[in-house]
Design an enzyme around this catalytic site. Structure first.
Site, short mmCIF file in Angstrom:
data_model
loop_
_atom_site.label_atom_id
_atom_site.label_comp_id
_atom_site.label_asym_id
_atom_site.label_seq_id
_atom_site.Cartn_x
_atom_site.Cartn_y
_atom_site.Cartn_z
N ARG A 47 0.85 -1.18 0.00
CA ARG A 47 0.00 0.00 0.00
C ARG A 47 0.89 1.24 0.00
O ARG A 47 2.07 1.18 0.33
CB ARG A 47 -0.90 0.01 1.23
CG ARG A 47 -1.96 -1.07 1.25
CD ARG A 47 -2.63 -1.16 2.61
NE ARG A 47 -3.28 0.08 3.00
CZ ARG A 47 -3.65 0.38 4.24
NH1 ARG A 47 -3.41 -0.45 5.22
NH2 ARG A 47 -4.25 1.53 4.49
N LYS A 123 -3.05 -7.88 10.24
CA LYS A 123 -4.45 -7.76 10.64
C LYS A 123 -5.35 -7.36 9.47
O LYS A 123 -6.58 -7.48 9.56
CB LYS A 123 -4.60 -6.77 11.80
CG LYS A 123 -4.38 -5.32 11.44
CD LYS A 123 -4.69 -4.42 12.64
CE LYS A 123 -4.55 -2.95 12.30
NZ LYS A 123 -4.91 -2.06 13.41
N ASP A 124 -4.76 -6.86 8.36
CA ASP A 124 -5.55 -6.47 7.20
C ASP A 124 -5.78 -7.62 6.23
O ASP A 124 -6.55 -7.47 5.27
CB ASP A 124 -4.86 -5.34 6.44
CG ASP A 124 -4.83 -4.03 7.21
OD1 ASP A 124 -5.70 -3.86 8.09
OD2 ASP A 124 -3.95 -3.20 6.95
N ALA A 175 -13.12 3.49 13.57
CA ALA A 175 -13.65 2.70 12.46
C ALA A 175 -13.70 1.22 12.81
O ALA A 175 -14.11 0.41 11.99
CB ALA A 175 -12.79 2.91 11.22
N SER A 176 -13.30 0.86 14.02
CA SER A 176 -13.20 -0.54 14.44
C SER A 176 -14.36 -0.93 15.36
O SER A 176 -14.49 -0.38 16.46
CB SER A 176 -11.87 -0.77 15.16
OG SER A 176 -11.87 -1.99 15.86
N ARG A 178 -14.49 -3.71 16.87
CA ARG A 178 -13.85 -4.40 18.00
C ARG A 178 -13.55 -3.40 19.11
O ARG A 178 -13.87 -3.65 20.28
CB ARG A 178 -12.56 -5.08 17.51
CG ARG A 178 -11.69 -5.64 18.63
CD ARG A 178 -10.34 -6.10 18.09
NE ARG A 178 -9.59 -5.01 17.47
CZ ARG A 178 -8.83 -4.15 18.12
NH1 ARG A 178 -8.71 -4.24 19.44
NH2 ARG A 178 -8.18 -3.20 17.48
N ARG A 179 -12.93 -2.28 18.76
CA ARG A 179 -12.62 -1.27 19.77
C ARG A 179 -13.89 -0.64 20.34
O ARG A 179 -14.02 -0.44 21.54
CB ARG A 179 -11.73 -0.18 19.14
CG ARG A 179 -10.34 -0.66 18.80
CD ARG A 179 -9.61 0.34 17.91
NE ARG A 179 -8.21 -0.05 17.68
CZ ARG A 179 -7.48 0.36 16.67
NH1 ARG A 179 -8.01 1.20 15.77
NH2 ARG A 179 -6.23 -0.03 16.52
N ARG A 196 -11.78 7.37 9.62
CA ARG A 196 -10.87 6.50 8.87
C ARG A 196 -9.75 7.33 8.26
O ARG A 196 -9.77 8.55 8.29
CB ARG A 196 -11.64 5.73 7.78
CG ARG A 196 -12.61 4.70 8.34
CD ARG A 196 -13.13 3.76 7.26
NE ARG A 196 -12.01 3.21 6.51
CZ ARG A 196 -12.03 2.99 5.20
NH1 ARG A 196 -13.11 3.31 4.50
NH2 ARG A 196 -11.00 2.47 4.59
N ARG A 202 -5.97 10.86 10.82
CA ARG A 202 -6.79 10.72 12.03
C ARG A 202 -6.37 11.71 13.10
O ARG A 202 -7.21 12.31 13.78
CB ARG A 202 -6.71 9.29 12.56
CG ARG A 202 -7.25 8.25 11.59
CD ARG A 202 -7.34 6.90 12.24
NE ARG A 202 -7.45 5.83 11.26
CZ ARG A 202 -7.78 4.58 11.52
NH1 ARG A 202 -8.03 4.23 12.78
NH2 ARG A 202 -7.85 3.68 10.58
N CYS A 289 -17.14 -8.12 9.00
CA CYS A 289 -16.54 -6.87 9.48
C CYS A 289 -17.43 -6.20 10.51
O CYS A 289 -17.01 -5.24 11.16
CB CYS A 289 -16.30 -5.92 8.31
SG CYS A 289 -14.80 -6.30 7.40
#
Length: 360
Positions: A47, A123-124, A175-176, A178-179, A196, A202, A289
């Site tokens: 990326r 993790k991506d 954007a998570s 999980r968090r 994001r 950010r 997701c």
């Protein structure tokens, strides 16, 4: 914690052998080119974000440090690739295609031969890679913890109660899921808004007061030399990290035996063990997701100088924090995949079925 010694199937001498063979081929092909033979430089896909480039260049530095002849030959060429996850910043990942959005275009380039290998934040990566590709190498894990970055309206951090720093009803840019789920489970008064972009984007939005606080991976800040921006470092017992967080992974074509051998020489044993457990957990849960899932493994010496034990913590939750289940399991590092599967089955069995249903 003392790191376990690497046990890669190929010693670093394999790098010398592969490089010598590549150099000999290069000299031969200069006068007698062979059809369909891959030539140097090898193309490395990544990326284009600042963090991705730092990780890719650190990987190449490590590779050439083991084998200086590769550096002297100019053996590698960086190829920056824009992914769907990078291009679309105003929508949640689940709304634009779900898993793998930071790897799809890179893997397309790998499969059709435009690049030779690809460097990712682990993790991506999709839990199951596209057919024909393999995870050939995992590098030493950076600090896997999450951190809070605070805006001007927040209080002084309290190590005993890290979320108390946020005022009542604070808006957290995130954007998570999980968090978000883990914070809401403890602080249901908090509000969450989509935030994001790369690390600096950010931080800029936080500085512009678009939110009161945000969360980032400590690993990314450390790799960018910005660890001083972390106001509150969240222990994994409080905020379970994402599976693979802090680990760099390298993918190649399954058929490319030579590159797989080359990369095996710099494999980090501990990173491979914990990544295997965490990704097996994720695969067993098979969440979307929209499913808050955490997975964090580490190797712990049972006795000084003894064989380490792998300790894996897994988490499943609802996005709104109304349900949260966290469990752990321990065993031999050689059983990493089984431990991940067993913990995943246990968590799934005792979680509401609707958590794992893909929403339309």
């Amino acid at each position: 914690m003392e790191s376990a010694k690497p046990s890669a199937p190929f010693p670093s001498s394999a790098l010398q052998k592969v490089a010598a063979e590549a150099a000999a081929r290069q000299r031969k092909e200069a006068t007698h080119p062979e059809p369909h033979r891959r030539q140097l430089p090898l193309k490395v896909g990544t990326r284009a974000s600042p963090l991705a480039l730092v990780q890719t260049r650190a990987f190449l530095t490590l590779l050439t440090r083991f084998c200086p002849v590769l550096r002297d030959m100019g053996a590698f060429q960086e190829h920056q690739i824009s992914t769907t996850g990078d291009q679309v910043q105003n929508r949640k990942l689940a709304e634009i295609g779900g898993k793998g959005l930071f790897a799809k275009e890179i893997h397309d380039a790998l499969l059709d031969g435009r690049i030779d290998f690809a460097v990712h934040s682990l993790k991506d990566l999709e839990t199951t890679l596209p057919p024909g590709l393999v995870l050939a190498c995992t590098l030493k894990r950076e600090d896997a913890r999450d951190v809070l970055i605070l805006g001007p309206g927040c209080g002084e951090p309290d190590p005993a109660d890290p979320y108390a720093v946020l005022p009542e009803g604070a808006l957290v840019g995130c954007a998570s899921v999980r968090r978000q789920a883990q914070m809401l489970h403890v602080r249901p008064d908090l509000r969450f808004g989509l935030l994001r972009g790369n690390v600096q984007t950010r931080l800029d939005k936080l500085a512009a007061r678009q939110c009161d606080a945000t969360l980032l991976a400590y690993a990314g800040l450390r790799r960018l030399g910005m660890e001083d921006r972390a106001d509150v470092i969240l222990d994994p017992t409080i905020m379970v990290p994402a599976a693979g967080q802090g680990i760099v992974g390298v993918t190649v074509r399954e058929s490319d035996v030579e590159l797989r051998e080359l990369l095996s020489a710099i494999e980090d044993y501990e990173a491979r063990a914990v990544a295997t457990a965490e990704r097996a957990l994720l695969a067993e849960l098979d969440g979307s997701c929209r499913t808050p899932i955490g997975g964090y493994a580490r190797l712990i010496p049972v006795v000084a100088g003894g064989a380490p034990e792998l300790h894996l913590t897994g988490l499943v939750a609802r996005e709104d924090g109304s349900f949260l289940l966290k469990r752990s399991i321990s065993g031999a590092p050689a059983d990493a995949a089984r431990l991940g599967r067993d913990l995943g089955r246990s968590l799934r069995a005792d979680s509401p079925a609707d958590i794992f249903v893909e929403q339309k």
